[in-house]
Design an enzyme around this catalytic site. Structure first.
Site, PDB file in Angstrom:
ATOM      1  N   ASN A   1     -10.448   0.564  -0.115  1.00 35.90           N
ATOM      2  CA  ASN A   1      -9.281  -0.195   0.604  1.00 35.90           C
ATOM      3  C   ASN A   1      -9.970   1.031   1.856  1.00 35.90           C
ATOM      4  OD1 ASN A   1      -8.008  -0.076  -1.274  1.00 35.90           O
ATOM      5  ND2 ASN A   1      -5.954   1.702  -1.273  1.00 35.90           N
ATOM      6  N   ILE A   2      -9.651  -0.040   2.557  1.00 36.91           N
ATOM      7  CA  ILE A   2     -10.769   0.853   4.335  1.00 36.91           C
ATOM      8  C   ILE A   2      -9.435  -0.165   5.699  1.00 36.91           C
ATOM      9  CG2 ILE A   2     -12.325  -0.150   5.946  1.00 36.91           C
ATOM     10  CD1 ILE A   2     -14.372  -0.175   3.409  1.00 36.91           C
ATOM     11  N   ASP A   3      -9.559   1.479   6.297  1.00 39.60           N
ATOM     12  CA  ASP A   3      -7.989   0.610   7.289  1.00 39.60           C
ATOM     13  C   ASP A   3      -8.735   1.658   8.581  1.00 39.60           C
ATOM     14  OD1 ASP A   3      -5.646   0.377   8.959  1.00 39.60           O
ATOM     15  OD2 ASP A   3      -4.926   1.771   8.154  1.00 39.60           O
ATOM     16  N   SER A   4      -8.921   2.129   8.881  1.00 31.77           N
ATOM     17  CA  SER A   4      -9.245   3.870   9.606  1.00 31.77           C
ATOM     18  C   SER A   4     -10.994   2.738  10.296  1.00 31.77           C
ATOM     19  CB  SER A   4      -9.706   4.906   9.639  1.00 31.77           C
ATOM     20  OG  SER A   4      -8.245   5.830   8.835  1.00 31.77           O
TER      21      SER A   4
ATOM     22  N   ASP B   1       1.057  -1.008  -0.427  1.00 33.62           N
ATOM     23  CA  ASP B   1       0.468  -0.285  -0.050  1.00 33.62           C
ATOM     24  C   ASP B   1       1.141   1.235  -0.447  1.00 33.62           C
ATOM     25  OD1 ASP B   1      -2.556   1.057   0.148  1.00 33.62           O
ATOM     26  OD2 ASP B   1      -2.574   1.213   2.445  1.00 33.62           O
ATOM     27  N   HIS B   2       0.717   2.017  -1.068  1.00 27.78           N
ATOM     28  CA  HIS B   2       1.414   3.776  -1.173  1.00 27.78           C
ATOM     29  C   HIS B   2       2.725   3.262  -1.039  1.00 27.78           C
ATOM     30  CE1 HIS B   2      -2.062   6.297  -0.833  1.00 27.78           C
ATOM     31  NE2 HIS B   2      -2.200   5.163   0.172  1.00 27.78           N
TER      32      HIS B   2
ATOM     33  N   ASP C   1       3.288   4.805  -5.414  1.00 25.38           N
ATOM     34  CA  ASP C   1       2.123   6.231  -5.535  1.00 25.38           C
ATOM     35  C   ASP C   1       3.562   7.289  -5.656  1.00 25.38           C
ATOM     36  OD1 ASP C   1       0.541   8.228  -4.522  1.00 25.38           O
ATOM     37  OD2 ASP C   1       0.334   8.009  -2.329  1.00 25.38           O
TER      38      ASP C   1
ATOM     39  N   HIS D   1      -8.369   9.934   3.605  1.00 30.18           N
ATOM     40  CA  HIS D   1      -7.567   8.629   4.642  1.00 30.18           C
ATOM     41  C   HIS D   1      -7.536   9.437   5.936  1.00 30.18           C
ATOM     42  CE1 HIS D   1      -4.647   8.101   1.500  1.00 30.18           C
ATOM     43  NE2 HIS D   1      -4.523   6.953   1.818  1.00 30.18           N
ATOM     44  N   GLY D   2      -7.338   8.916   6.926  1.00 30.89           N
ATOM     45  CA  GLY D   2      -8.012   8.800   8.890  1.00 30.89           C
ATOM     46  C   GLY D   2      -9.207   8.398   8.513  1.00 30.89           C
TER      47      GLY D   2
END
Ligand code: G3H
Ligand code: 13P
Ligand code: ZN
Length: 332
Positions: A277-280, A93-94, A115, A191-192
């Site tokens: 994309n899912i992280d937070s 990722d990135h 990226d 993001h975030g």
């Protein structure tokens, strides 16, 4: 040198083809530790969903790239043991340099993101093309994601104060010149957990922040320029108010949190957007449950009893995303 095929992993080419054909998005969930990986795999096996396991720069620093790669190999065996084979990709990722992408490709990643979104167009093209040439020259073709347009917020080491939406006029040229397999675009996600400033939002009757809608008009224009080409959305957490409320109830402070409404992601997943994309959201779910357990059971000191409930909640969250947001359930 290790090939991703030796680890039982798959690249993203076939799963994206299916995602475009059947109108769903493949979940790309970040992982840094055992509990996150267990939750992702068990949720995706139970919902019969393909999955992309994402490793960020932050994850590499925290957990070690080799360890994470071998955990992904273990994840393939774990899925098997749970009784249903799902396609599993391991994705950088990135990625911010050619050298990093090359290293990941040579050590068993099946997909990488380069990226270059913060660079001028021609420099982004040159860097992305270099990574693509290396990735595609492998016996086992490694897929590459590029990015055009800049998301607001912090992307690991790449930060930008304001978002610059993707220019539809540039996408065809970028895809042709670089040879990328998928393209991340900027249409208003970020993001975030604070995706917008309160002054950019309205409030509902309960005072909950309502963000400005995603720019579906830009997405439509992009799809016209590169029909059927796999599009990626970063920064796609919804920041569920229930988790924010729970974290605050148990002593946390997460002022002005706001995410992307799930209905909008559902709509995007039905289009050429085939990776979300899912992280937070996962971070919020884990933090909420950890805070709850620590508050309600002050005598608990076994990490398994603290992290176990967080892992269960995370699994529930991912199953919900696959079933109701991405539409990836039943597509493995
Ligand atoms: O896009 C960024 C991801 O949420 C990963 O962030 O570098 O803190 O792991 P991280
Ligand atoms: P969120 O911060 O919205 O979860 O986005 C994660 C992401 O884009 C990882 O690349
Ligand atoms: Zn991202």
């Amino acid at each position: 040198m290790t090939s991703y095929k030796d680890l039982g992993l798959t690249n993203t080419a076939e799963i994206f083809k299916k995602a475009i054909k059947n109108g769903f998005a493949v979940p790309a969930y970040n992982f840094n530790n055992l509990e996150q990986l267990q939750a992702i795999i068990s949720a995706c096996v139970e919902t019969k969903s393909p999955v992309i396991l994402q490793v960020s720069s932050g994850a590499r620093k925290y957990a070690n790239q080799n360890l994470l790669r071998n955990m992904a190999r273990g994840a393939v065996e774990y899925a098997n043991e749970l009784g249903y084979d799902i396609p599993i990709a391991l994705h950088l990722d990135h990625g911010d340099t050619y050298e990093l992408c090359k290293d990941c490709i040579e050590t068993g990643f099946s997909s990488v993101m380069i990226d270059g979104s913060h660079l001028p167009f021609e420099e982004n093209v040159a860097l992305t093309k270099k990574v693509v040439e290396f990735a595609h020259s492998r016996k086992d073709y490694v897929t590459v994601e590029g990015e055009l347009g800049v998301l607001a917020g912090v992307e690991d080491d790449v930060s930008s104060e304001h978002s610059h939406y993707t220019e539809p006029d540039q996408v065809e040229d970028f895809v042709k010149k670089t040879g990328v397999d998928s393209l991340a675009i900027s249409i208003g996600t970020s993001h975030g957990r604070t995706k917008f400033k309160p002054e950019q939002c309205t409030r509902d009757a309960n005072g909950i922040l309502i963000p400005p809608p995603l720019r579906f008009d830009i997405l439509t224009e992009i799809e016209k320029r590169i029909p059927g080409f796999p599009i990626v959305l970063h920064g796609s957490s919804s920041v569920p108010v229930e988790y924010v409320a729970m974290i605050e109830k148990y002593g946390g402070h997460l002022k002005d949190s706001v995410g992307i409404p799930e209905e909008q992601l559902r709509k995007a997943a039905k289009s050429a957007v085939c990776k979300i994309n899912i992280d937070s959201d996962g971070r919020l779910a884990m933090t909420a449950l950890i805070r709850k357990v620590l508050t309600e059971k002050p005598d608990e000191f076994d990490p398994r009893k603290i992290l176990g409930p967080a892992r269960d909640e995370l699994k529930k969250l991912y199953m919900h995303k696959n079933n109701n947001v991405l539409g990836s359930a039943g597509q493995a």
